[in-house]
Motif scaffolding. Structure first.
Motif: not given
Length: 104
Positions: A12-13, A34, A36-39, A45, A48, A52
């Motif tokens: 995930a990272t 991270a 995995r929470d992004l589309d 997405g 973002e 990050r």
């Protein structure tokens, strides 16, 4: 002062660890990105993720941390940042591509 960027993709990272070596000290910083929470199939997405990645590169390369007596970003920190961004961008380009194909 020399910098070396080491990347390792985990579930995930993405961990980024530049190693700054001098005659007296060795410093290693690590952070994760991270995603995995992004589309990553959407522009939002990907934007973002880019924010990050930028924040992680700045954190690991100590951009924004002041050195004694100056606020000027050193050449070593700028080089670390450029290398970190290039490597992270390259690594995540593959992740984004796989996400668009539905493999992520």
């Amino acid at each position: 002062m020399a910098h070396k960027i080491i990347l390792a993709l985990v579930t995930a990272t993405l961990s980024l660890a530049p190693v700054a070596a001098s005659a007296a000290t060795v410093e290693q910083r690590t952070t994760g990105v991270a995603f995995r929470d992004l589309d990553l199939t959407t522009e939002q997405g990907r934007a973002e993720l880019d924010r990050r990645i930028d924040a992680a590169a700045r954190q690991v390369c100590a951009i924004g941390e002041t050195d004694v007596g100056t606020r000027i970003v050193t050449r070593e920190k700028r080089q670390c940042y450029r290398e970190a961004r290039a490597q992270l961008d390259q690594r995540f380009a593959r992740v984004i591509s796989e996400g668009r194909r539905g493999e992520g």
